[in-house]
Design a protein around this motif. Structure first.
Motif, PDB file in Angstrom:
ATOM      1  N   PHE A   2     -98.006 -86.610  39.367  1.00 55.69           N
ATOM      2  CA  PHE A   2     -97.125 -86.695  38.632  1.00 55.69           C
ATOM      3  C   PHE A   2     -97.681 -85.555  37.433  1.00 55.69           C
ATOM      4  CE2 PHE A   2     -95.740 -88.040  34.146  1.00 55.69           C
ATOM      5  CZ  PHE A   2     -94.680 -87.755  34.601  1.00 55.69           C
ATOM      6  N   ARG A   3     -99.044 -85.605  36.965  1.00 60.58           N
ATOM      7  CA  ARG A   3     -99.586 -84.619  36.131  1.00 60.58           C
ATOM      8  C   ARG A   3     -99.007 -83.324  36.587  1.00 60.58           C
ATOM      9  NH1 ARG A   3    -105.129 -87.512  34.515  1.00 60.58           N
ATOM     10  NH2 ARG A   3    -104.345 -88.641  32.900  1.00 60.58           N
ATOM     11  N   GLN A   4     -99.279 -83.052  37.896  1.00 57.88           N
ATOM     12  CA  GLN A   4     -99.324 -81.669  38.525  1.00 57.88           C
ATOM     13  C   GLN A   4     -97.585 -81.332  38.606  1.00 57.88           C
ATOM     14  OE1 GLN A   4    -100.888 -81.794  42.131  1.00 57.88           O
ATOM     15  NE2 GLN A   4    -103.024 -81.946  41.337  1.00 57.88           N
ATOM     16  N   ARG A   5     -96.990 -82.016  38.837  1.00 60.56           N
ATOM     17  CA  ARG A   5     -95.374 -82.052  38.899  1.00 60.56           C
ATOM     18  C   ARG A   5     -94.909 -81.858  37.248  1.00 60.56           C
ATOM     19  NH1 ARG A   5     -95.397 -86.317  41.787  1.00 60.56           N
ATOM     20  NH2 ARG A   5     -93.950 -87.274  40.025  1.00 60.56           N
ATOM     21  N   PHE A   6     -95.276 -82.551  36.291  1.00 61.44           N
ATOM     22  CA  PHE A   6     -94.628 -82.363  35.274  1.00 61.44           C
ATOM     23  C   PHE A   6     -95.802 -82.209  34.092  1.00 61.44           C
ATOM     24  CE2 PHE A   6     -92.503 -84.446  31.404  1.00 61.44           C
ATOM     25  CZ  PHE A   6     -91.226 -83.799  31.614  1.00 61.44           C
ATOM     26  N   ALA A   7     -96.068 -81.081  33.879  1.00 63.47           N
ATOM     27  CA  ALA A   7     -97.632 -80.425  33.468  1.00 63.47           C
ATOM     28  C   ALA A   7     -97.494 -80.370  31.763  1.00 63.47           C
ATOM     29  CB  ALA A   7     -97.899 -79.117  34.118  1.00 63.47           C
ATOM     30  N   VAL A   8     -96.936 -81.578  31.245  1.00 66.51           N
ATOM     31  CA  VAL A   8     -96.627 -81.627  29.696  1.00 66.51           C
ATOM     32  C   VAL A   8     -98.069 -81.131  29.124  1.00 66.51           C
ATOM     33  CG1 VAL A   8     -96.112 -82.943  27.788  1.00 66.51           C
ATOM     34  CG2 VAL A   8     -94.907 -83.246  29.856  1.00 66.51           C
ATOM     35  N   GLY A   9     -99.247 -81.711  29.667  1.00 68.06           N
ATOM     36  CA  GLY A   9    -100.494 -81.419  29.080  1.00 68.06           C
ATOM     37  C   GLY A   9    -100.776 -79.592  28.648  1.00 68.06           C
ATOM     38  N   LEU A  10    -100.188 -79.017  29.646  1.00 67.81           N
ATOM     39  CA  LEU A  10    -100.454 -77.522  29.385  1.00 67.81           C
ATOM     40  C   LEU A  10     -99.940 -77.148  28.002  1.00 67.81           C
ATOM     41  CD1 LEU A  10     -99.792 -76.191  32.840  1.00 67.81           C
ATOM     42  CD2 LEU A  10    -102.006 -76.399  31.882  1.00 67.81           C
ATOM     43  N   LYS A  67    -104.943 -89.745  21.147  1.00 72.21           N
ATOM     44  CA  LYS A  67    -104.514 -88.760  21.760  1.00 72.21           C
ATOM     45  C   LYS A  67    -105.413 -88.255  22.911  1.00 72.21           C
ATOM     46  CE  LYS A  67    -100.998 -85.918  22.699  1.00 72.21           C
ATOM     47  NZ  LYS A  67    -101.418 -85.698  23.938  1.00 72.21           N
ATOM     48  N   ASN A  68    -104.890 -88.049  24.008  1.00 72.77           N
ATOM     49  CA  ASN A  68    -105.276 -87.227  25.161  1.00 72.77           C
ATOM     50  C   ASN A  68    -105.255 -85.971  25.178  1.00 72.77           C
ATOM     51  OD1 ASN A  68    -106.542 -87.188  27.575  1.00 72.77           O
ATOM     52  ND2 ASN A  68    -104.841 -88.152  29.040  1.00 72.77           N
ATOM     53  N   ARG A  69    -106.207 -85.379  25.716  1.00 73.77           N
ATOM     54  CA  ARG A  69    -106.542 -83.798  25.612  1.00 73.77           C
ATOM     55  C   ARG A  69    -106.523 -83.207  27.003  1.00 73.77           C
ATOM     56  NH1 ARG A  69    -110.612 -83.008  20.702  1.00 73.77           N
ATOM     57  NH2 ARG A  69    -111.672 -84.792  21.848  1.00 73.77           N
ATOM     58  N   LEU A  70    -106.405 -82.151  27.093  1.00 72.31           N
ATOM     59  CA  LEU A  70    -106.598 -81.214  28.201  1.00 72.31           C
ATOM     60  C   LEU A  70    -107.378 -80.137  28.007  1.00 72.31           C
ATOM     61  CD1 LEU A  70    -105.475 -80.969  31.354  1.00 72.31           C
ATOM     62  CD2 LEU A  70    -103.961 -79.166  30.555  1.00 72.31           C
ATOM     63  N   ILE A  71    -108.707 -80.172  28.567  1.00 71.45           N
ATOM     64  CA  ILE A  71    -109.896 -79.431  28.169  1.00 71.45           C
ATOM     65  C   ILE A  71    -110.355 -78.885  29.497  1.00 71.45           C
ATOM     66  CG2 ILE A  71    -111.902 -79.210  27.377  1.00 71.45           C
ATOM     67  CD1 ILE A  71    -111.669 -82.119  25.856  1.00 71.45           C
ATOM     68  N   ASP A  72    -110.460 -77.447  29.381  1.00 69.43           N
ATOM     69  CA  ASP A  72    -110.554 -76.843  30.754  1.00 69.43           C
ATOM     70  C   ASP A  72    -109.822 -76.964  32.033  1.00 69.43           C
ATOM     71  OD1 ASP A  72    -112.213 -75.023  29.157  1.00 69.43           O
ATOM     72  OD2 ASP A  72    -113.754 -76.233  29.481  1.00 69.43           O
ATOM     73  N   GLY A  73    -108.657 -77.608  31.909  1.00 66.06           N
ATOM     74  CA  GLY A  73    -107.828 -78.024  32.995  1.00 66.06           C
ATOM     75  C   GLY A  73    -107.971 -79.403  33.362  1.00 66.06           C
ATOM     76  N   GLN A  74    -108.979 -80.029  32.479  1.00 64.46           N
ATOM     77  CA  GLN A  74    -109.217 -81.618  32.890  1.00 64.46           C
ATOM     78  C   GLN A  74    -108.743 -82.462  31.952  1.00 64.46           C
ATOM     79  OE1 GLN A  74    -110.917 -82.631  35.939  1.00 64.46           O
ATOM     80  NE2 GLN A  74    -110.635 -80.268  36.521  1.00 64.46           N
ATOM     81  N   TYR A  75    -108.126 -83.595  32.263  1.00 66.31           N
ATOM     82  CA  TYR A  75    -107.693 -84.533  31.247  1.00 66.31           C
ATOM     83  C   TYR A  75    -108.795 -85.318  30.740  1.00 66.31           C
ATOM     84  CZ  TYR A  75    -102.916 -83.538  32.396  1.00 66.31           C
ATOM     85  OH  TYR A  75    -101.523 -82.809  32.719  1.00 66.31           O
ATOM     86  N   GLU A  76    -108.864 -85.714  29.218  1.00 66.15           N
ATOM     87  CA  GLU A  76    -109.880 -86.227  28.658  1.00 66.15           C
ATOM     88  C   GLU A  76    -109.909 -87.627  29.345  1.00 66.15           C
ATOM     89  OE1 GLU A  76    -112.033 -86.817  24.328  1.00 66.15           O
ATOM     90  OE2 GLU A  76    -109.739 -86.566  24.394  1.00 66.15           O
ATOM     91  N   TYR A  77    -108.838 -88.447  29.508  1.00 66.64           N
ATOM     92  CA  TYR A  77    -108.783 -89.934  30.307  1.00 66.64           C
ATOM     93  C   TYR A  77    -107.390 -90.105  31.012  1.00 66.64           C
ATOM     94  CZ  TYR A  77    -105.795 -91.114  26.216  1.00 66.64           C
ATOM     95  OH  TYR A  77    -104.726 -91.363  25.491  1.00 66.64           O
ATOM     96  N   ASP A  78    -107.958 -90.990  32.121  1.00 66.71           N
ATOM     97  CA  ASP A  78    -106.890 -91.368  32.813  1.00 66.71           C
ATOM     98  C   ASP A  78    -106.095 -92.485  32.357  1.00 66.71           C
ATOM     99  OD1 ASP A  78    -107.376 -89.151  34.588  1.00 66.71           O
ATOM    100  OD2 ASP A  78    -109.195 -90.443  34.869  1.00 66.71           O
ATOM    101  N   LEU A  79    -107.020 -93.573  31.869  1.00 63.39           N
ATOM    102  CA  LEU A  79    -106.557 -95.006  31.476  1.00 63.39           C
ATOM    103  C   LEU A  79    -106.920 -95.219  29.960  1.00 63.39           C
ATOM    104  CD1 LEU A  79    -105.531 -97.978  32.160  1.00 63.39           C
ATOM    105  CD2 LEU A  79    -108.161 -98.342  32.775  1.00 63.39           C
ATOM    106  N   LEU A  80    -105.825 -95.730  29.343  1.00 65.69           N
ATOM    107  CA  LEU A  80    -105.994 -96.086  27.884  1.00 65.69           C
ATOM    108  C   LEU A  80    -106.062 -97.456  27.743  1.00 65.69           C
ATOM    109  CD1 LEU A  80    -106.139 -94.969  24.996  1.00 65.69           C
ATOM    110  CD2 LEU A  80    -103.544 -94.509  24.894  1.00 65.69           C
ATOM    111  N   ILE A  81    -106.794 -98.255  27.075  1.00 64.39           N
ATOM    112  CA  ILE A  81    -106.999 -99.582  26.902  1.00 64.39           C
ATOM    113  C   ILE A  81    -106.817 -99.864  25.543  1.00 64.39           C
ATOM    114  CG2 ILE A  81    -108.217-101.645  27.218  1.00 64.39           C
ATOM    115  CD1 ILE A  81    -109.401-100.508  29.986  1.00 64.39           C
ATOM    116  N   TYR A  82    -105.851-101.108  25.413  1.00 62.30           N
ATOM    117  CA  TYR A  82    -106.001-101.575  23.648  1.00 62.30           C
ATOM    118  C   TYR A  82    -106.312-103.186  23.880  1.00 62.30           C
ATOM    119  CZ  TYR A  82    -103.817 -97.455  22.029  1.00 62.30           C
ATOM    120  OH  TYR A  82    -103.634 -95.926  21.791  1.00 62.30           O
ATOM    121  N   VAL A  83    -107.387-103.697  23.371  1.00 62.20           N
ATOM    122  CA  VAL A  83    -107.477-105.115  23.177  1.00 62.20           C
ATOM    123  C   VAL A  83    -107.124-105.523  21.924  1.00 62.20           C
ATOM    124  CG1 VAL A  83    -109.541-104.880  24.911  1.00 62.20           C
ATOM    125  CG2 VAL A  83    -110.022-104.985  22.341  1.00 62.20           C
TER     126      VAL A  83
END
Length: 260
Positions: A244-252, A150-166
């Motif tokens: 997209f994150r600004q327009r559709f701010a689900v993270g909040l 899970k990504n998190r929004l901490i102090d207005g900053q997303y914890e990550y931008d890219l998720l990778i699975y090998v």
């Protein structure tokens, strides 16, 4: 950021043949990529007898990764069977061009394959940075556990931008693989990459690949063909992601949580 995925048929427990294959594929990417993503246990296949394939942190595979990262001036990532202090780990290596690296160990060991009997589970998540991007790399079975991803929004900053699975994800569960990768991209408002092997492993289990690069809406950037060796580079757009994150701010509205 330019990201290259390499979907390959892995030769069971044969480091030389696997590394020779990746030598040829990687050589084509010089000057064309910032990050190369290889499958889970790319040098050996998903071999559970760790004592036969595991290497120390200064072993041949680590040196191989460092050499290629330096030559191509890019980061190379994939997981490796590692032996350290008497324990074995399915360890994802994030190898930089200057030879420095970071790593994370597979958190969720695949008990249906008895992985927990041979390997030790990881405890610490990893977020690395590359060209201004924050990247969260994970390993195969971790895909099934949304809290760990899970990504998190901490102090207005997303914890990550890219998720990778090998991965070494069997063909019999390819629908699950494709569905969960799409879900992880959407629910975390991040690009998501899954790189899987093809071909039968040493136990006769077939793998179809279905490697992919998805954008933050779950749309394909790269959709590798099933059951074929495949190398492709995608261009990820950070401006589109942040817009997209600004327009559709689900993270909040995400729930806060603590992992134990």
């Amino acid at each position: 950021m330019r990201v290259s995925i390499i979907q390959a048929s892995l030769v069971w427990a044969d480091k030389l043949k696997n590394l020779e294959y990746f030598d040829r594929e990687i050589a084509q990417l010089g000057g064309q990529t910032d990050l190369i993503v290889l499958p889970e246990m790319f040098a050996t296949g998903f071999v559970m007898d760790a004592s036969k394939v595991a290497e120390p942190m200064n072993g041949v595979i680590m040196q191989w990764m460092a050499n290629h990262a330096s030559k191509l001036d890019c980061v190379i990532t994939g997981s490796v069977a590692i032996k350290e202090k008497g324990k074995f780990y399915n360890r994802l290596i994030w190898m930089r061009p200057d030879g420095s690296f970071e790593y994370t160990d597979k958190r969720h060991l695949f008990r249906m394959g008895n992985e927990q009997e041979y390997f030790t589970a990881g405890e610490k998540p990893l977020v690395v940075t590359l060209k201004g991007w924050k990247v969260r790399p994970l390993i195969c079975y971790d895909l099934r556990f949304p809290v760990w991803s899970k990504n998190r929004l901490i102090d207005g900053q997303y914890e990550y931008d890219l998720l990778i699975y090998v991965a070494n994800w069997p063909a019999s569960r390819s629908y699950v693989w494709k569905s969960l990768l799409t879900a992880r991209a959407i629910e975390n408002q991040a690009y998501c990459i899954g790189v899987n092997r093809i071909g039968k492993d040493g136990k006769g289990i077939p793998h179809s690949g279905n490697s992919m690069v998805l954008d933050f809406k779950g749309r394909f950037q790269v959709n590798a063909p099933a059951n074929k060796s495949y190398t492709e580079t995608a261009l990820l757009d950070y401006t589109e992601l942040t817009s997209f994150r600004q327009r559709f701010a689900v993270g909040l509205d995400w729930d806060s949580f603590t992992i134990h």
